[in-house]
Write an enzyme that holds these catalytic residues in place. Structure first.
Site, PDB file in Angstrom:
ATOM      1  N   ILE A 213       2.362 -13.375  -0.610  1.00  0.00           N
ATOM      2  CA  ILE A 213       3.386 -14.129  -1.352  1.00  0.00           C
ATOM      3  C   ILE A 213       4.486 -14.612  -0.403  1.00  0.00           C
ATOM      4  O   ILE A 213       4.912 -15.770  -0.473  1.00  0.00           O
ATOM      5  CB  ILE A 213       3.969 -13.258  -2.485  1.00  0.00           C
ATOM      6  CG1 ILE A 213       2.867 -12.910  -3.489  1.00  0.00           C
ATOM      7  CG2 ILE A 213       5.116 -13.978  -3.189  1.00  0.00           C
ATOM      8  CD1 ILE A 213       3.231 -11.827  -4.507  1.00  0.00           C
TER       9      ILE A 213
ATOM     10  N   ASP B  47       9.135  -7.942   8.756  1.00  0.00           N
ATOM     11  CA  ASP B  47       7.930  -7.259   8.283  1.00  0.00           C
ATOM     12  C   ASP B  47       7.541  -6.261   9.374  1.00  0.00           C
ATOM     13  O   ASP B  47       7.460  -6.632  10.540  1.00  0.00           O
ATOM     14  CB  ASP B  47       6.795  -8.281   8.044  1.00  0.00           C
ATOM     15  CG  ASP B  47       5.648  -7.684   7.237  1.00  0.00           C
ATOM     16  OD1 ASP B  47       5.168  -6.590   7.599  1.00  0.00           O
ATOM     17  OD2 ASP B  47       5.228  -8.316   6.254  1.00  0.00           O
TER      18      ASP B  47
ATOM     19  N   CYS C  54       8.237  -7.569  -0.281  1.00  0.00           N
ATOM     20  CA  CYS C  54       7.536  -6.390   0.227  1.00  0.00           C
ATOM     21  C   CYS C  54       7.210  -5.463  -0.946  1.00  0.00           C
ATOM     22  O   CYS C  54       7.815  -5.574  -2.015  1.00  0.00           O
ATOM     23  CB  CYS C  54       8.398  -5.665   1.265  1.00  0.00           C
ATOM     24  SG  CYS C  54       9.991  -5.137   0.625  1.00  0.00           S
ATOM     25  N   PRO C  55       6.264  -4.546  -0.772  1.00  0.00           N
ATOM     26  CA  PRO C  55       5.925  -3.630  -1.876  1.00  0.00           C
ATOM     27  C   PRO C  55       6.998  -2.562  -2.038  1.00  0.00           C
ATOM     28  O   PRO C  55       7.804  -2.334  -1.124  1.00  0.00           O
ATOM     29  CB  PRO C  55       4.606  -3.010  -1.419  1.00  0.00           C
ATOM     30  CG  PRO C  55       4.621  -3.103   0.062  1.00  0.00           C
ATOM     31  CD  PRO C  55       5.429  -4.318   0.425  1.00  0.00           C
TER      32      PRO C  55
ATOM     33  N   THR D 126      11.550 -11.065  -6.598  1.00  0.00           N
ATOM     34  CA  THR D 126      10.395 -11.205  -7.496  1.00  0.00           C
ATOM     35  C   THR D 126       9.382 -10.099  -7.203  1.00  0.00           C
ATOM     36  O   THR D 126       8.238 -10.196  -7.632  1.00  0.00           O
ATOM     37  CB  THR D 126       9.696 -12.571  -7.314  1.00  0.00           C
ATOM     38  OG1 THR D 126       9.348 -12.704  -5.930  1.00  0.00           O
ATOM     39  CG2 THR D 126      10.567 -13.730  -7.754  1.00  0.00           C
TER      40      THR D 126
ATOM     41  N   ASP E 284      13.454 -11.414 -11.035  1.00  0.00           N
ATOM     42  CA  ASP E 284      12.331 -11.384 -11.979  1.00  0.00           C
ATOM     43  C   ASP E 284      11.982  -9.939 -12.312  1.00  0.00           C
ATOM     44  O   ASP E 284      11.109  -9.690 -13.136  1.00  0.00           O
ATOM     45  CB  ASP E 284      11.116 -12.089 -11.362  1.00  0.00           C
ATOM     46  CG  ASP E 284       9.975 -12.236 -12.365  1.00  0.00           C
ATOM     47  OD1 ASP E 284      10.236 -12.726 -13.483  1.00  0.00           O
ATOM     48  OD2 ASP E 284       8.840 -11.845 -12.042  1.00  0.00           O
TER      49      ASP E 284
ATOM     50  N   GLU F 284      13.189  -1.613 -15.706  1.00  0.00           N
ATOM     51  CA  GLU F 284      12.590  -2.572 -16.645  1.00  0.00           C
ATOM     52  C   GLU F 284      11.519  -1.953 -17.548  1.00  0.00           C
ATOM     53  O   GLU F 284      11.159  -2.537 -18.586  1.00  0.00           O
ATOM     54  CB  GLU F 284      11.975  -3.755 -15.882  1.00  0.00           C
ATOM     55  CG  GLU F 284      10.708  -3.401 -15.108  1.00  0.00           C
ATOM     56  CD  GLU F 284      10.116  -4.579 -14.352  1.00  0.00           C
ATOM     57  OE1 GLU F 284      10.856  -5.241 -13.606  1.00  0.00           O
ATOM     58  OE2 GLU F 284       8.897  -4.829 -14.504  1.00  0.00           O
TER      59      GLU F 284
ATOM     60  N   HIS G 176       9.950 -10.318 -15.470  1.00  0.00           N
ATOM     61  CA  HIS G 176       8.686 -10.064 -14.762  1.00  0.00           C
ATOM     62  C   HIS G 176       7.610 -11.066 -15.196  1.00  0.00           C
ATOM     63  O   HIS G 176       6.529 -10.678 -15.638  1.00  0.00           O
ATOM     64  CB  HIS G 176       8.226  -8.623 -15.007  1.00  0.00           C
ATOM     65  CG  HIS G 176       7.426  -8.076 -13.854  1.00  0.00           C
ATOM     66  ND1 HIS G 176       7.577  -6.811 -13.359  1.00  0.00           N
ATOM     67  CD2 HIS G 176       6.457  -8.639 -13.081  1.00  0.00           C
ATOM     68  CE1 HIS G 176       6.742  -6.607 -12.356  1.00  0.00           C
ATOM     69  NE2 HIS G 176       6.041  -7.713 -12.171  1.00  0.00           N
TER      70      HIS G 176
HETATM   71  P1  NAI Z   1       0.989  -8.108   0.410  1.00  0.00           P
HETATM   72  O1  NAI Z   1       0.437  -6.731   0.512  1.00  0.00           O
HETATM   73  O2  NAI Z   1       0.118  -9.259   0.727  1.00  0.00           O
HETATM   74  O3  NAI Z   1       2.289  -8.252   1.359  1.00  0.00           O
HETATM   75  C1  NAI Z   1       3.306  -7.302   1.418  1.00  0.00           C
HETATM   76  C2  NAI Z   1       3.942  -7.419   2.804  1.00  0.00           C
HETATM   77  O4  NAI Z   1       5.063  -6.545   2.843  1.00  0.00           O
HETATM   78  C3  NAI Z   1       2.997  -7.009   3.944  1.00  0.00           C
HETATM   79  O5  NAI Z   1       2.975  -8.014   4.941  1.00  0.00           O
HETATM   80  C4  NAI Z   1       3.606  -5.720   4.453  1.00  0.00           C
HETATM   81  O6  NAI Z   1       3.414  -5.544   5.864  1.00  0.00           O
HETATM   82  C5  NAI Z   1       5.074  -5.943   4.130  1.00  0.00           C
HETATM   83  N1  NAI Z   1       5.862  -4.720   4.136  1.00  0.00           N
HETATM   84  C6  NAI Z   1       5.447  -3.440   3.938  1.00  0.00           C
HETATM   85  N2  NAI Z   1       6.488  -2.604   4.074  1.00  0.00           N
HETATM   86  C7  NAI Z   1       7.569  -3.363   4.358  1.00  0.00           C
HETATM   87  C8  NAI Z   1       8.923  -3.079   4.629  1.00  0.00           C
HETATM   88  N3  NAI Z   1       9.378  -1.814   4.661  1.00  0.00           N
HETATM   89  N4  NAI Z   1       9.764  -4.110   4.876  1.00  0.00           N
HETATM   90  C9  NAI Z   1       9.321  -5.381   4.877  1.00  0.00           C
HETATM   91  N5  NAI Z   1       8.035  -5.716   4.660  1.00  0.00           N
HETATM   92  C10 NAI Z   1       7.172  -4.715   4.389  1.00  0.00           C
HETATM   93  O7  NAI Z   1       1.601  -8.213  -1.043  1.00  0.00           O
HETATM   94  P2  NAI Z   1       1.844  -9.535  -1.900  1.00  0.00           P
HETATM   95  O8  NAI Z   1       0.606  -9.895  -2.618  1.00  0.00           O
HETATM   96  O9  NAI Z   1       2.510 -10.549  -1.040  1.00  0.00           O
HETATM   97  O10 NAI Z   1       2.883  -8.979  -2.998  1.00  0.00           O
HETATM   98  C11 NAI Z   1       4.187  -8.565  -2.620  1.00  0.00           C
HETATM   99  C12 NAI Z   1       4.823  -7.873  -3.795  1.00  0.00           C
HETATM  100  O11 NAI Z   1       5.037  -8.800  -4.854  1.00  0.00           O
HETATM  101  C13 NAI Z   1       3.969  -6.768  -4.455  1.00  0.00           C
HETATM  102  O12 NAI Z   1       4.136  -5.552  -3.784  1.00  0.00           O
HETATM  103  C14 NAI Z   1       4.512  -6.724  -5.855  1.00  0.00           C
HETATM  104  O13 NAI Z   1       5.523  -5.731  -5.880  1.00  0.00           O
HETATM  105  C15 NAI Z   1       5.139  -8.092  -6.067  1.00  0.00           C
HETATM  106  N6  NAI Z   1       4.495  -8.852  -7.135  1.00  0.00           N
HETATM  107  C16 NAI Z   1       5.280  -9.304  -8.167  1.00  0.00           C
HETATM  108  C17 NAI Z   1       4.729 -10.039  -9.206  1.00  0.00           C
HETATM  109  C18 NAI Z   1       5.581 -10.589 -10.316  1.00  0.00           C
HETATM  110  O14 NAI Z   1       5.034 -11.074 -11.319  1.00  0.00           O
HETATM  111  N7  NAI Z   1       6.892 -10.568 -10.209  1.00  0.00           N
HETATM  112  C19 NAI Z   1       3.284 -10.292  -9.251  1.00  0.00           C
HETATM  113  C20 NAI Z   1       2.557  -9.818  -8.084  1.00  0.00           C
HETATM  114  C21 NAI Z   1       3.156  -9.109  -7.086  1.00  0.00           C
END
Ligand code: NAI
Length: 336
Positions: free
Chosen positions: A157, A176, A204-205, A231, A257, A262, A294
């Site tokens: 994302i 990151d 980030c997660p 988000t 979001d 929540e 959300h």
């Molecule tokens: P992803 O796993 O592809 O990317 C997450 C990135 O965060 C990775 O590059 C990882 O190295 C990095 N990361 C890990 N620990 C970190 C830290 N301490 N500081 C900075 N970066 C760090 O995940 P994706 O698909 O990009 O999703 C990201 C987040 O978006 C998910 O964890 C979820 O919480 C959220 N999300 C929200 C949605 C919504 O509807 N609002 C829907 C889907 C996901």
């Protein structure tokens, strides 16, 4: 026919699951419950072969044990995150699958929508013009071209959001711990990102390390007047510290979001309630905050992809096949 019990469902969940299930050579029996999955409602799953749950369901140890007692062998999360699943309890009892990436563009575009709307005060303009108030005082925004976007978490994302920021002519900084090079993106330490960015967007997660990543100390270091966009997950931000930063002008606005408490609130119509979450009430009342419940994932494309991946994982599981969507032990260490 294998039976899947769906919890916390809304009409938009059913459309794609029903359409795609009807196209399967071995369709499932789909049973829909509006109730959240929790210890008191887990009994609804009795007689099913699989359970399908969502972000705010409670899949703690007691629920895992109840599902296992009912003979359910697989829990399919129709979302990417699984911080609400007790994976330690599930180990050896329930296979857990999720939808790792269904539409990064959906979330990135929603983050961009929040950024633009908060910056240009679109939410306030909408409320005013609906009230036949055409005064534009107090709706001043800024030009994003030439400004600095700071992206925390450059995964699927974050990368898409970076591309959108670049399209607006913004300079992009990223933080990151596991950086992957991207053209035009400068990876810097978090402190540098916070102090230089006009817009900070969290992608980030939620982990033990990122819980309250944006707390009072972090907010003291941000560039004065920055916008914060979240988000990702609510608990990345300390809500009290966020309110203070919005009150004293440290932040010019926030587009949210997600919210850390929540769980029992989002996806419900609580407009008749008087006993409301205090911090959330403060946040939504602020003119410089735009909060959505959300919904960043909520696009046609994402819903289709979530249904397709979930049904594929369930089909594979009941044929004894491995699926890439299974949440493994390594994921358990990373997520809370
Ligand atoms: P992803 O796993 O592809 O990317 C997450 C990135 O965060 C990775 O590059 C990882 O190295 C990095 N990361 C890990 N620990 C970190 C830290 N301490 N500081 C900075 N970066 C760090 O995940 P994706 O698909 O990009 O999703 C990201 C987040 O978006 C998910 O964890 C979820 O919480 C959220 N999300 C929200 C949605 C919504 O509807 N609002 C829907 C889907 C996901």
């Amino acid at each position: 026919m294998k039976k899947i019990a769906f919890f916390d469902t809304k009409p938009y969940d059913r459309v794609w699951f029903e359409r795609l299930n009807a196209e399967l050579s071995e369709p499932f029996e789909l049973v829909w419950y509006e109730s959240r999955l929790r210890p008191e409602t887990a009994c609804l799953a009795e007689g099913a072969d699989a359970v399908c749950a969502f972000v705010n369901d409670d899949i703690s140890a007691s629920v895992v044990n109840l599902l296992a007692d009912y003979g359910i062998s697989i829990l399919a999360m129709r979302c990417a995150g699984f911080s609400n699943v007790d994976l330690d309890a599930a180990c050896g009892k329930l296979t857990v699958v999720r939808v790792p990436a269904y539409s990064p563009d959906s979330i990135a575009e929603h983050a961009a929508a929040l950024m633009l709307a908060v910056d240009r005060r679109i939410h306030r303009a909408y409320a005013r013009t609906r009230d036949y108030n055409f005064n534009i005082a107090g709706l001043e925004g800024t030009v994003l071209r030439g400004k600095c976007a700071g992206i925390v978490g450059m995964g699927r994302i974050g990368v898409q959001f970076a591309k959108l920021c670049q399209a607006f002519g913004m300079r992009v900084l990223a933080y990151d711990p596991y950086p992957t090079a991207m053209d035009g993106v400068n990876f810097v330490p978090l402190a540098e990102l916070l102090s230089q960015s006009d817009v900070i967007s969290l992608h980030c997660p939620l982990t033990k390390e990122t819980y309250h990543l944006i707390d009072a100390a972090a907010l003291q270091t941000v560039k004065r007047g920055a916008l914060l966009i979240n988000t990702s997950r609510g608990a990345l931000v300390d809500s009290n510290a966020l309110i203070d930063a919005l009150n004293d002008g440290t932040l010019r606005g926030a587009g949210l979001d997600v919210y850390e408490e929540e769980g029992d609130i989002f996806y419900e119509d609580l407009s008749d309630t008087v006993d409301r979450d205090e911090q959330l009430s403060i946040l939504v009342a602020k003119p410089n905050v735009l909060l959505t419940a959300h919904q960043a994932f909520l696009t046609e494309e994402a819903l289709e992809s979530i249904a397709a991946t979930t049904l594929k994982s369930l089909t594979a599981f009941f044929h004894g096949e491995h699926t890439d969507c299974e949440v493994c032990a390594a994921d358990r260490k990373r997520s809370i």
